[in-house]
Scaffold this motif. Structure first.
Motif, PDB file in Angstrom:
ATOM      1  N   GLY A 295       1.091  27.407 -16.190  1.00  0.00           N
ATOM      2  CA  GLY A 295      -0.439  26.387 -17.238  1.00  0.00           C
ATOM      3  C   GLY A 295      -1.347  27.370 -17.924  1.00  0.00           C
ATOM      4  O   GLY A 295      -2.803  26.523 -17.599  1.00  0.00           O
ATOM      5  N   LEU A 296      -1.722  28.607 -17.726  1.00  0.00           N
ATOM      6  CA  LEU A 296      -3.351  29.470 -17.965  1.00  0.00           C
ATOM      7  C   LEU A 296      -3.567  29.435 -19.528  1.00  0.00           C
ATOM      8  O   LEU A 296      -2.546  29.222 -19.837  1.00  0.00           O
ATOM      9  CB  LEU A 296      -2.978  30.727 -17.412  1.00  0.00           C
ATOM     10  CG  LEU A 296      -3.743  31.434 -17.506  1.00  0.00           C
ATOM     11  CD1 LEU A 296      -5.192  30.798 -16.643  1.00  0.00           C
ATOM     12  CD2 LEU A 296      -4.158  33.052 -17.117  1.00  0.00           C
ATOM     13  N   THR A 297      -4.965  28.979 -19.829  1.00  0.00           N
ATOM     14  CA  THR A 297      -4.578  28.496 -21.252  1.00  0.00           C
ATOM     15  C   THR A 297      -5.831  29.305 -21.341  1.00  0.00           C
ATOM     16  O   THR A 297      -6.345  30.097 -20.671  1.00  0.00           O
ATOM     17  CB  THR A 297      -4.924  27.670 -21.013  1.00  0.00           C
ATOM     18  OG1 THR A 297      -6.416  27.045 -20.624  1.00  0.00           O
ATOM     19  CG2 THR A 297      -3.490  26.547 -21.030  1.00  0.00           C
ATOM     20  N   ALA A 298      -6.279  30.085 -22.669  1.00  0.00           N
ATOM     21  CA  ALA A 298      -7.204  31.122 -23.157  1.00  0.00           C
ATOM     22  C   ALA A 298      -8.505  30.238 -23.103  1.00  0.00           C
ATOM     23  O   ALA A 298      -8.476  29.100 -22.988  1.00  0.00           O
ATOM     24  CB  ALA A 298      -7.075  31.136 -25.187  1.00  0.00           C
ATOM     25  N   GLY A 299      -9.325  31.216 -22.592  1.00  0.00           N
ATOM     26  CA  GLY A 299     -10.556  30.178 -22.130  1.00  0.00           C
ATOM     27  C   GLY A 299     -10.711  30.156 -20.898  1.00  0.00           C
ATOM     28  O   GLY A 299     -11.621  30.637 -20.058  1.00  0.00           O
ATOM     29  N   ALA A 300      -9.627  30.584 -19.796  1.00  0.00           N
ATOM     30  CA  ALA A 300      -9.223  30.432 -18.449  1.00  0.00           C
ATOM     31  C   ALA A 300     -10.556  31.830 -17.848  1.00  0.00           C
ATOM     32  O   ALA A 300     -10.579  32.784 -18.505  1.00  0.00           O
ATOM     33  CB  ALA A 300      -9.026  30.078 -17.930  1.00  0.00           C
ATOM     34  N   VAL A 301     -10.565  31.794 -16.933  1.00  0.00           N
ATOM     35  CA  VAL A 301     -11.079  33.444 -16.379  1.00  0.00           C
ATOM     36  C   VAL A 301     -10.163  34.074 -14.821  1.00  0.00           C
ATOM     37  O   VAL A 301     -10.498  32.933 -14.498  1.00  0.00           O
ATOM     38  CB  VAL A 301     -13.580  33.404 -16.176  1.00  0.00           C
ATOM     39  CG1 VAL A 301     -13.249  34.876 -15.087  1.00  0.00           C
ATOM     40  CG2 VAL A 301     -14.029  32.970 -16.925  1.00  0.00           C
ATOM     41  N   ILE A 302     -10.079  34.666 -14.906  1.00  0.00           N
ATOM     42  CA  ILE A 302      -9.043  35.621 -13.758  1.00  0.00           C
ATOM     43  C   ILE A 302      -9.892  36.342 -12.564  1.00  0.00           C
ATOM     44  O   ILE A 302     -10.199  37.201 -12.933  1.00  0.00           O
ATOM     45  CB  ILE A 302      -8.021  36.630 -14.098  1.00  0.00           C
ATOM     46  CG1 ILE A 302      -7.061  35.567 -15.096  1.00  0.00           C
ATOM     47  CG2 ILE A 302      -7.308  36.634 -12.808  1.00  0.00           C
ATOM     48  CD1 ILE A 302      -6.198  36.131 -15.603  1.00  0.00           C
ATOM     49  N   THR A 303     -10.169  35.887 -11.636  1.00  0.00           N
ATOM     50  CA  THR A 303     -10.854  36.312 -10.736  1.00  0.00           C
ATOM     51  C   THR A 303     -10.622  36.957  -9.599  1.00  0.00           C
ATOM     52  O   THR A 303     -10.935  37.670  -9.095  1.00  0.00           O
ATOM     53  CB  THR A 303     -11.975  35.238 -10.048  1.00  0.00           C
ATOM     54  OG1 THR A 303     -11.293  33.958  -9.655  1.00  0.00           O
ATOM     55  CG2 THR A 303     -12.821  34.308 -11.376  1.00  0.00           C
ATOM     56  N   ALA A 304      -9.102  36.755  -9.421  1.00  0.00           N
ATOM     57  CA  ALA A 304      -8.527  37.330  -8.553  1.00  0.00           C
ATOM     58  C   ALA A 304      -7.025  37.123  -8.707  1.00  0.00           C
ATOM     59  O   ALA A 304      -6.686  36.372  -9.695  1.00  0.00           O
ATOM     60  CB  ALA A 304      -9.002  37.430  -7.068  1.00  0.00           C
ATOM     61  N   ILE A 305      -6.245  38.488  -8.111  1.00  0.00           N
ATOM     62  CA  ILE A 305      -4.585  38.382  -8.023  1.00  0.00           C
ATOM     63  C   ILE A 305      -4.557  39.055  -6.960  1.00  0.00           C
ATOM     64  O   ILE A 305      -4.881  39.908  -6.002  1.00  0.00           O
ATOM     65  CB  ILE A 305      -4.384  39.288  -9.228  1.00  0.00           C
ATOM     66  CG1 ILE A 305      -4.256  38.584 -10.700  1.00  0.00           C
ATOM     67  CG2 ILE A 305      -2.669  39.422  -8.862  1.00  0.00           C
ATOM     68  CD1 ILE A 305      -3.718  39.671 -11.676  1.00  0.00           C
ATOM     69  N   ASP A 306      -3.455  37.976  -6.251  1.00  0.00           N
ATOM     70  CA  ASP A 306      -3.180  38.142  -4.346  1.00  0.00           C
ATOM     71  C   ASP A 306      -4.616  38.586  -3.569  1.00  0.00           C
ATOM     72  O   ASP A 306      -4.526  39.151  -3.178  1.00  0.00           O
ATOM     73  CB  ASP A 306      -2.268  39.153  -4.153  1.00  0.00           C
ATOM     74  CG  ASP A 306      -0.782  38.300  -4.962  1.00  0.00           C
ATOM     75  OD1 ASP A 306      -0.888  37.639  -4.998  1.00  0.00           O
ATOM     76  OD2 ASP A 306      -0.072  39.676  -4.863  1.00  0.00           O
ATOM     77  N   GLY A 307      -5.666  37.885  -4.471  1.00  0.00           N
ATOM     78  CA  GLY A 307      -6.804  38.097  -3.629  1.00  0.00           C
ATOM     79  C   GLY A 307      -8.043  39.215  -3.453  1.00  0.00           C
ATOM     80  O   GLY A 307      -8.178  39.308  -3.010  1.00  0.00           O
ATOM     81  N   LYS A 308      -7.076  40.164  -4.328  1.00  0.00           N
ATOM     82  CA  LYS A 308      -7.869  40.749  -4.680  1.00  0.00           C
ATOM     83  C   LYS A 308      -8.648  41.105  -5.828  1.00  0.00           C
ATOM     84  O   LYS A 308      -7.710  40.234  -7.217  1.00  0.00           O
ATOM     85  CB  LYS A 308      -7.336  42.668  -5.298  1.00  0.00           C
ATOM     86  CG  LYS A 308      -6.462  42.528  -4.339  1.00  0.00           C
ATOM     87  CD  LYS A 308      -4.925  43.837  -4.643  1.00  0.00           C
ATOM     88  CE  LYS A 308      -4.158  44.521  -3.006  1.00  0.00           C
ATOM     89  NZ  LYS A 308      -3.861  45.577  -4.058  1.00  0.00           N
ATOM     90  N   ALA A 309     -10.061  40.246  -6.265  1.00  0.00           N
ATOM     91  CA  ALA A 309     -11.003  40.993  -7.613  1.00  0.00           C
ATOM     92  C   ALA A 309     -10.418  41.086  -8.266  1.00  0.00           C
ATOM     93  O   ALA A 309     -10.772  42.408  -8.345  1.00  0.00           O
ATOM     94  CB  ALA A 309     -12.281  40.701  -6.116  1.00  0.00           C
ATOM     95  N   THR A 310     -11.068  40.573  -9.825  1.00  0.00           N
ATOM     96  CA  THR A 310     -11.234  40.698 -10.908  1.00  0.00           C
ATOM     97  C   THR A 310     -12.000  40.716 -11.528  1.00  0.00           C
ATOM     98  O   THR A 310     -12.224  40.062 -12.064  1.00  0.00           O
ATOM     99  CB  THR A 310      -9.098  40.414 -11.205  1.00  0.00           C
ATOM    100  OG1 THR A 310      -9.529  39.168 -11.580  1.00  0.00           O
ATOM    101  CG2 THR A 310      -8.087  40.729 -10.463  1.00  0.00           C
ATOM    102  N   GLY A 311     -13.104  41.592 -11.131  1.00  0.00           N
ATOM    103  CA  GLY A 311     -14.630  41.190 -11.961  1.00  0.00           C
ATOM    104  C   GLY A 311     -14.701  41.771 -12.973  1.00  0.00           C
ATOM    105  O   GLY A 311     -15.683  40.943 -13.679  1.00  0.00           O
ATOM    106  N   SER A 312     -13.441  42.048 -13.987  1.00  0.00           N
ATOM    107  CA  SER A 312     -13.509  42.969 -15.022  1.00  0.00           C
ATOM    108  C   SER A 312     -12.096  43.159 -15.650  1.00  0.00           C
ATOM    109  O   SER A 312     -11.411  42.621 -15.467  1.00  0.00           O
ATOM    110  CB  SER A 312     -13.945  43.904 -15.219  1.00  0.00           C
ATOM    111  OG  SER A 312     -13.793  45.083 -14.624  1.00  0.00           O
ATOM    112  N   ALA A 313     -12.521  42.900 -17.223  1.00  0.00           N
ATOM    113  CA  ALA A 313     -10.880  43.812 -17.875  1.00  0.00           C
ATOM    114  C   ALA A 313     -10.124  44.376 -17.047  1.00  0.00           C
ATOM    115  O   ALA A 313      -9.399  44.269 -16.479  1.00  0.00           O
ATOM    116  CB  ALA A 313     -11.478  43.293 -19.092  1.00  0.00           C
ATOM    117  N   THR A 314     -10.752  45.644 -16.848  1.00  0.00           N
ATOM    118  CA  THR A 314     -10.475  46.213 -16.339  1.00  0.00           C
ATOM    119  C   THR A 314     -10.425  46.615 -14.590  1.00  0.00           C
ATOM    120  O   THR A 314      -9.006  47.087 -14.266  1.00  0.00           O
ATOM    121  CB  THR A 314     -11.990  48.348 -16.557  1.00  0.00           C
ATOM    122  OG1 THR A 314     -12.278  48.052 -17.761  1.00  0.00           O
ATOM    123  CG2 THR A 314     -11.424  48.930 -15.910  1.00  0.00           C
ATOM    124  N   ALA A 315     -10.508  45.562 -13.945  1.00  0.00           N
ATOM    125  CA  ALA A 315     -10.168  45.538 -12.640  1.00  0.00           C
ATOM    126  C   ALA A 315      -9.331  44.892 -12.909  1.00  0.00           C
ATOM    127  O   ALA A 315      -7.947  44.824 -11.761  1.00  0.00           O
ATOM    128  CB  ALA A 315     -11.574  45.367 -12.402  1.00  0.00           C
TER     129      ALA A 315
END
Length: 353
Positions: A295-315
């Motif tokens: 259900g993920l769509t373009a424009g959404a922002v991923i902020t964490a994976i399994d509780g690990k912060a994803t503060g940028s594209a590199t992260a």
């Protein structure tokens, strides 16, 4: 002004900054002849010794519907090949041609260190390949004559020689990948004045004794290099071979870490860029991929994976490098209104890196 970096053809890396660092090179214990700083380099003779231990790498980038090309250095007779991570990044198929034997092989990636731009690939059913003479990059000095060799312009055939000189040591650049939105800080690089071309990435930088002292990884030219020569006075950058070989040994040993990924790449089916308020903003979602099914769509922002912060594209990229196909992931996602939700996604095997 951003400067272009030589990458595998069709894979765009850009230097956003480059400056010297203060630290000196480390010696990882390789023995070899003394520095060739006082030795005149005979380009033809050196190339004749080194060329048989070089391979041309050609990849298919399935998701982009494109192809790329680069170079590799033969480490073992059975086909362990040292190259740049960016040469094989995004690959869904890898074909490698040995200069020494003329044979073409299918290859797979053993592992990679994205942050150091190093990968090891393994040729399938290879034997008896000529191997490179590995030098000691801690002996390299400014003013040394060098020779870059590689699959210049991705044209294939014999490596194109690029003679030059070492102009600086311990250089740092920030290279960004236009396709993934991620970037990495490459440090401790050897800077040379030589006509390094697109397609030379992953190839050997050698001294007058025909020893590999670096892995060509980038060239600043002032414009996007797209199979053209950088022109006289072009500046190239190479990863010192001591550093590259140390990473290669860890990869071959299967020693995974926060930096080193071993085996196949986990894939959720998104391309991202830095979100304006932080996080990794989804630019595109692969049709019928894991993210779309969740259900993920373009424009959404991923902020964490399994509780690990994803503060940028590199992260986000760095977190994904710690996972493998089959892993169940919990994505924390924000929409345009700032509302958060969690999505369950099962990673599948995807393009390299």
């Amino acid at each position: 002004m951003a400067l272009a970096v030589v990458a595998g053809l069709g894979i765009g890396h850009l230097i956003s900054a480059n400056s010297p660092t203060a630290s000196g090179n480390q010696n990882f214990g390789f023995s070899g002849q003394p520095s060739a700083s006082a030795t005149v380099l005979d380009a033809g003779a050196v190339a004749a010794k080194v060329n048989p231990a070089i391979v041309n790498i050609n990849t298919e980038l399935g998701l982009q519907g494109a192809a790329a090309a680069g170079t590799g250095i033969v480490l073992t007779p059975d086909g362990e090949i040292l190259t740049n991570n960016h040469v094989v990044a995004g690959a869904t198929s890898i074909k490698v041609t040995s200069i020494g034997t003329g044979d073409t092989f299918t290859a797979h990636v053993v592992g990679y260190d994205r942050g150091e731009d190093i990968a090891v690939i393994q040729l399938e059913d290879a034997s008896g390949l000529p191997t490179a003479a590995i030098g000691d990059s801690s002996t390299v000095k400014v003013g040394d004559q060098i020779l870059g060799l590689g699959n210049a312009g991705g044209r294939g055939g014999d490596p194109v020689p690029a003679p030059g000189t070492v102009t600086a040591l311990d250089r740092s650049i920030t290279a960004s990948d236009e396709s993934s939105g991620s970037s990495e800080q490459l440090t401790g690089l050897i800077q040379v004045q030589a006509n390094i071309e697109s397609g030379d990435s992953g190839g050997p930088l050698v001294n007058a004794n025909a020893q590999v002292i670096g892995v060509d990884t980038a060239a600043s030219t002032g414009y996007q290099l797209n199979g053209r020569r950088s022109g006289a006075g072009g500046q190239g950058f190479a990863i010192p071979i001591n550093q590259a070989i140390d990473i290669a040994h860890q990869i071959v040993a299967g020693t995974a870490s926060d930096k080193i990924h071993i085996g196949k790449t986990a894939f959720i089916g998104v391309s991202v860029s830095d979100g304006q308020g932080g996080g990794a903003q989804v630019r595109d979602v692969v049709a019928r991929g894991p993210a779309e099914r969740a259900g993920l769509t373009a424009g959404a922002v991923i902020t964490a994976i399994d509780g690990k912060a994803t503060g940028s594209a590199t992260a986000l990229t760095n977190v994904m490098d710690t996972h493998h196909p089959g892993d169940q992931l919990t994505l924390t996602v924000s929409d345009a209104s700032g509302a958060q939700r969690q999505l369950q996604v099962k990673a599948i095997e995807g393009p390299v890196g």
